[in-house]
Design a protein around this motif. Sequence first.
Motif, PDB file in Angstrom:
ATOM      1  N   GLY A  90      59.769  76.550  -3.881  1.00 53.97           N
ATOM      2  CA  GLY A  90      59.932  76.681  -5.330  1.00 53.97           C
ATOM      3  C   GLY A  90      59.026  77.764  -5.888  1.00 53.97           C
ATOM      4  N   HIS A  91      59.454  78.338  -6.998  1.00 50.51           N
ATOM      5  CA  HIS A  91      58.702  79.435  -7.617  1.00 50.51           C
ATOM      6  C   HIS A  91      59.171  79.643  -9.057  1.00 50.51           C
ATOM      7  CE1 HIS A  91      62.256  81.348  -5.556  1.00 50.51           C
ATOM      8  NE2 HIS A  91      62.447  81.753  -6.790  1.00 50.51           N
ATOM      9  N   ILE A  92      58.372  80.443  -9.763  1.00 48.14           N
ATOM     10  CA  ILE A  92      58.849  81.024 -11.017  1.00 48.14           C
ATOM     11  C   ILE A  92      58.998  82.512 -10.726  1.00 48.14           C
ATOM     12  CG2 ILE A  92      56.540  81.517 -11.970  1.00 48.14           C
ATOM     13  CD1 ILE A  92      57.681  80.686 -14.757  1.00 48.14           C
ATOM     14  N   HIS A  93      59.912  83.167 -11.367  1.00 54.08           N
ATOM     15  CA  HIS A  93      60.010  84.605 -11.139  1.00 54.08           C
ATOM     16  C   HIS A  93      58.771  85.286 -11.714  1.00 54.08           C
ATOM     17  CE1 HIS A  93      64.602  84.138 -10.522  1.00 54.08           C
ATOM     18  NE2 HIS A  93      63.914  83.873  -9.437  1.00 54.08           N
ATOM     19  N   ALA A  94      58.177  86.145 -10.890  1.00 57.02           N
ATOM     20  CA  ALA A  94      56.934  86.817 -11.292  1.00 57.02           C
ATOM     21  C   ALA A  94      57.174  87.567 -12.598  1.00 57.02           C
ATOM     22  CB  ALA A  94      56.483  87.763 -10.182  1.00 57.02           C
ATOM     23  N   PRO A  99      66.780  85.515 -14.762  1.00 58.50           N
ATOM     24  CA  PRO A  99      67.529  84.302 -14.443  1.00 58.50           C
ATOM     25  C   PRO A  99      67.996  84.300 -12.986  1.00 58.50           C
ATOM     26  CG  PRO A  99      69.015  85.875 -15.418  1.00 58.50           C
ATOM     27  CD  PRO A  99      67.679  86.562 -15.294  1.00 58.50           C
ATOM     28  N   GLU A 100      68.683  83.253 -12.596  1.00 59.05           N
ATOM     29  CA  GLU A 100      69.253  83.174 -11.243  1.00 59.05           C
ATOM     30  C   GLU A 100      70.500  82.294 -11.292  1.00 59.05           C
ATOM     31  OE1 GLU A 100      66.310  82.818  -8.265  1.00 59.05           O
ATOM     32  OE2 GLU A 100      67.718  82.392  -6.647  1.00 59.05           O
ATOM     33  N   VAL A 101      71.457  82.623 -10.467  1.00 61.17           N
ATOM     34  CA  VAL A 101      72.694  81.829 -10.363  1.00 61.17           C
ATOM     35  C   VAL A 101      72.757  81.218  -8.972  1.00 61.17           C
ATOM     36  CG1 VAL A 101      75.212  82.010 -10.198  1.00 61.17           C
ATOM     37  CG2 VAL A 101      73.998  83.160 -12.060  1.00 61.17           C
ATOM     38  N   TYR A 102      73.028  79.925  -8.903  1.00 61.66           N
ATOM     39  CA  TYR A 102      73.170  79.224  -7.626  1.00 61.66           C
ATOM     40  C   TYR A 102      74.537  78.569  -7.559  1.00 61.66           C
ATOM     41  CZ  TYR A 102      68.119  79.340  -6.746  1.00 61.66           C
ATOM     42  OH  TYR A 102      66.837  79.729  -6.512  1.00 61.66           O
ATOM     43  N   HIS A 103      75.248  78.868  -6.489  1.00 62.30           N
ATOM     44  CA  HIS A 103      76.586  78.302  -6.274  1.00 62.30           C
ATOM     45  C   HIS A 103      76.517  77.457  -5.004  1.00 62.30           C
ATOM     46  CE1 HIS A 103      81.096  79.360  -5.289  1.00 62.30           C
ATOM     47  NE2 HIS A 103      80.855  78.072  -5.255  1.00 62.30           N
ATOM     48  N   ILE A 138      60.630  77.400 -13.674  1.00 67.98           N
ATOM     49  CA  ILE A 138      60.254  77.205 -12.271  1.00 67.98           C
ATOM     50  C   ILE A 138      61.436  76.495 -11.614  1.00 67.98           C
ATOM     51  CG2 ILE A 138      58.621  76.040 -10.728  1.00 67.98           C
ATOM     52  CD1 ILE A 138      56.692  75.970 -13.227  1.00 67.98           C
ATOM     53  N   HIS A 139      61.798  76.899 -10.382  1.00 69.56           N
ATOM     54  CA  HIS A 139      62.962  76.262  -9.747  1.00 69.56           C
ATOM     55  C   HIS A 139      62.731  76.039  -8.264  1.00 69.56           C
ATOM     56  CE1 HIS A 139      63.492  80.620 -10.167  1.00 69.56           C
ATOM     57  NE2 HIS A 139      64.106  80.619  -8.994  1.00 69.56           N
ATOM     58  N   ARG A 140      63.306  74.955  -7.807  1.00 71.74           N
ATOM     59  CA  ARG A 140      63.220  74.536  -6.404  1.00 71.74           C
ATOM     60  C   ARG A 140      64.514  73.806  -6.100  1.00 71.74           C
ATOM     61  NH1 ARG A 140      58.320  70.595  -5.376  1.00 71.74           N
ATOM     62  NH2 ARG A 140      57.514  72.463  -4.381  1.00 71.74           N
TER      63      ARG A 140
HETATM   64 FE   LIG Z   1      64.300  82.343  -7.775  1.00 66.58          FE
END
Ligand SMILES: [Fe+2]
Length: 211
Positions: A90-94, A99-103, A138-140
């Motif tokens: 997991g992280h936050i973008h520096a 954003p980020e897209v997850y499929h 933050i995403h994991r």
């Molecule tokens: Fe990310």
Amino acid sequence: MIFTEPRLCDISVATGMLQNADGHYRKSYRDLTGLYADSEAFDAILAQKADAIAYEVTSYTPGAKTSDIIMGVTRMEPGKVGREYFLTRGHIHANGDRPEVYHTLSGRGVMQMESPEGEVRLVEMGPQQVCYVPPYWIHRSVNIGDDDLVMFFAYPADSGQDYGIIERSGGMRVRIMDDGRGGWVAEDNPAWRNRTPDEVASILNRAEAMA
Ligand SMILES: [Fe+2]
Ligand SMILES: O=P(O)(O)OC[C@H]1O[C@H](O)[C@H](O)[C@@H](O)[C@@H]1O
């Protein structure tokens, strides 16, 4: 003007990999030391398979600018450490304003998100569901299924990853645990400390400074 060449990449859902990729990294169980609540259960896993792959990422990076998009595939093994489902670091973008897209391609997962101010969002995802992770969260990923969790992702190439933000707060605010009935439940992480207003401000300012 020289334009970037288009690129076609097959996704092998069965192996959880992007073909024709130019990046590949693997995380072993040993690499995940310190992330899980139950250290005895984790040590038992290390004794069995410390160097086995816990998750791996294959990706294609066309360039380094905001307007370049990194795309790739993450494959995570299923399993638990004690009652806690397997997870990515997991992280936050520096550069937080990315954003980020997850499929989700196969398996079942939870996209665990936490805002700099400590708000929690948990999005359960199955095949052919797409989750938009907005800037600053933050995403994991957590594998709550019995099979590999395979996800396609895409994000701006200048996002960067800050892993320290989770370490500095004693982990994420909740842990995704087996509920004993084949599902999952979010339980508070007692070691979690909220970020101070100064820390929150610096996350937001850092993004402005990089813009
Ligand atoms: Fe990310
Ligand atoms: O970066 P981690 O927290 O180890 O997670 C593994 C991967 O998860 C996602 O797929 C992200 O898009 C990748 O950038 C990341 O590397």
